[in-house]
Structures are given as C-alpha cells and as structure tokens.
Design a protein around this motif. Structure first.
Motif, short mmCIF file in Angstrom:
data_model
loop_
_atom_site.label_atom_id
_atom_site.label_comp_id
_atom_site.label_asym_id
_atom_site.label_seq_id
_atom_site.Cartn_x
_atom_site.Cartn_y
_atom_site.Cartn_z
N ARG A 87 7.01 2.27 -1.88
CA ARG A 87 6.09 1.58 -0.96
C ARG A 87 5.12 0.69 -1.73
NH1 ARG A 87 3.43 6.31 2.31
NH2 ARG A 87 2.15 4.57 3.02
N ILE A 88 4.58 1.21 -2.82
CA ILE A 88 3.58 0.46 -3.59
C ILE A 88 4.24 -0.73 -4.29
CG2 ILE A 88 1.97 0.58 -5.52
CD1 ILE A 88 1.44 3.48 -4.74
N GLY A 91 4.94 -3.50 -1.92
CA GLY A 91 3.71 -4.24 -1.65
C GLY A 91 3.37 -5.19 -2.78
N ALA A 98 -0.65 -7.39 0.39
CA ALA A 98 0.32 -6.36 0.76
C ALA A 98 0.21 -5.15 -0.16
CB ALA A 98 1.74 -6.93 0.72
N ARG A 101 -2.94 -3.24 0.79
CA ARG A 101 -2.76 -2.57 2.08
C ARG A 101 -1.92 -1.29 1.91
NH1 ARG A 101 -3.35 -4.88 7.10
NH2 ARG A 101 -3.23 -6.97 6.18
N ALA A 102 -0.91 -1.35 1.04
CA ALA A 102 -0.08 -0.17 0.80
C ALA A 102 -0.91 0.95 0.19
CB ALA A 102 1.09 -0.53 -0.12
N ASP A 105 -3.15 2.52 2.83
CA ASP A 105 -2.39 3.41 3.70
C ASP A 105 -2.26 4.79 3.07
OD1 ASP A 105 -2.08 1.43 5.58
OD2 ASP A 105 -0.04 0.90 4.99
#
Length: 265
Positions: A87-88, A91, A98, A101-102, A105
C-alpha cells in the motif's frame, strides 16, 4: 490520560506546533533533522512504532514540517509492517500526496486521529485579506493565472506553487521546492514582455483534493526574501489553506522589500 504525538519534519513549523501543545511526544523519521528534540523512528518498522504510541496513551497525532522520503532498507522490515508495504509503495509511486495519504490511513487504522495544523494553531493559516502592500489589478490577474496553473497541476501531484508575471508562467514548483522555483524564475525574468510592467507573483495553494491534515503549503520570512531576490512584486495564496510562519517577521520583510502579501479568496 490521552496524549498527542507530534511527527516532526524539518523547518520552523514543528517547533511552533510543539510549543503550542501540552507536553507532546515528539518523533521524526530517522533521515530528518527537525529543529525540535525528537525520537527517531523508521518507516520499515511502522507498525511497532504505532504500537508504541498506543502503549503511551497517544490518541491523536499531528504532522508538522517538511518530510523527505527515506531510503528503504528491506532487511529492516518486521513481519507486520511488511504486510502493509504494498500500500505504501503504491502510494509512493503515485506521488507525494498519495504516499502521505497511505501513511495517514495506516495511522487511523491503528486508532489514532490525525489533526491538521490549523486545528492546533488556527492563527498559522490566515483567512482572506491583504497583510502587506497592495496588489494591483494586473497583479491580481497574474495571481488568477497562477491559481489556474496550480489547480491544473493538481491531478499530476507535481507541486503547490507557480510564478506568473504579465500573464506568463515563469516557473512551477516541483520536487526541488519553492526556493529552486524562485531561483529559476529569477534567471528568466528577462522574458517579461514589459520591463516596466508588473514584476510577477508567487502563488501557493494545496493541490485540489489534497488531504489538508498534512503537507499544507508553507510560506514565511525566507519565502518573502526569496521572492524579493527573484524580483517579484508579491506573494498570493489560497486563503485558509496555506501556513504562514512568523507572521509579523514575514510582514515586516514584505514591507521592507515593497512586496504585497495577499491571502486570496
């Protein structure tokens, strides 16, 4: 007892936020040199770090200051952090916004609420109004043109600023930052059609759709001095969306240099 953790970046914002909080726990990525005492942590061990925050009673987190991407050391990942790496990394490949934001989260999934800078220090984010000097009608047109350019760059996640003089874009902000943009604009100031016309405007605003809890554009006395050195006529920004550090010093510097400061509606 609920506590707030400050994730400190570089520059003067982190010390200002630390001073406004009641005994915050202060941390910083290991590759940074914040201007406030901070305990280092590594992105490769993000989940254990979040556990540490929870164990110390932290329920809220605020990010403050410039963050440079660290070099990732794959051998240092723990098993739980490894699970969120895709996920990171996704981003990071998409752009700064992005990537941030990751990370936000992940903090929120750990039960930590992320505060914005203006929730902690509202006075750091000026509302609409002229703080120094007075932009002319042509300066306002240049600011409008620059605002359109910054908005247009938003979907590409490139930068948060542009320099426009006499309707022409002299520079846009990219990874090297605001100072590099202003130095570039100074080198090309001879492209202005009318040497005696408007000197130009530096404009800053968040990217459209940007999460405003982190990485808001920032200006301060240094920005004013850099804009003056670039031969510009003033600085404009999106009101309520840009951090102004050392307000009085920035206003004094603008008045001394004959620049306007305008929080544009």
């Amino acid at each position: 007892m609920s506590r707030i953790a400050l994730i400190a970046g570089e520059g003067l914002l982190a010390p200002a936020i630390a001073a406004a909080l009641d005994e915050p726990l202060v941390y910083a990525l290991h590759n940074l040199n914040p201007q406030v005492p901070a305990q280092p942590f590594r992105l490769e061990r993000l989940v254990p770090f979040l556990d540490e925050l929870t164990d110390q009673g932290v329920t809220q987190v605020v990010f403050a200051g410039a963050i440079r991407r660290p070099r990732i050391e794959p051998d240092l990942f723990d098993q739980r952090t490894m699970a969120i790496v895709p996920r990171i990394l996704m981003g990071m490949q998409s752009g700064d916004d992005a990537a941030l934001r990751a990370v936000l989260d992940v903090f929120e999934e750990a039960g930590l609420s992320v505060l914005s800078v203006d929730q902690v220090l509202p006075d750091l984010v000026p509302g609409e109004g002229v703080l120094a000097g007075e932009p002319s009608a042509r300066d306002k047109k240049d600011a409008e043109r620059a605002a359109q350019i910054v908005q247009g760059m938003g979907p590409l996640d490139v930068g948060q600023g542009a320099v426009v003089a006499q309707g022409l874009c002299l520079a846009i902000e990219a990874l090297p930052g605001t100072q590099a943009m202003l130095e570039f604009a100074a080198l090309h100031s001879g492209l202005k059609p009318d040497p005696n016309g408007p000197k130009g405007v530096l404009y800053k605003a968040p990217k459209p759709g940007q999460d405003r809890r982190i990485d808001l554009p920032t200006i301060g006395p240094d920005t004013v001095r850099q804009a003056a050195a670039a031969g510009l006529g003033g600085i404009a920004w999106e009101a309520g969306s840009v951090i102004l550090l050392e307000r009085e010093a920035a206003i004094d510097a603008a008045n001394a240099a004959g620049l306007f400061l305008w929080a544009r509606p």
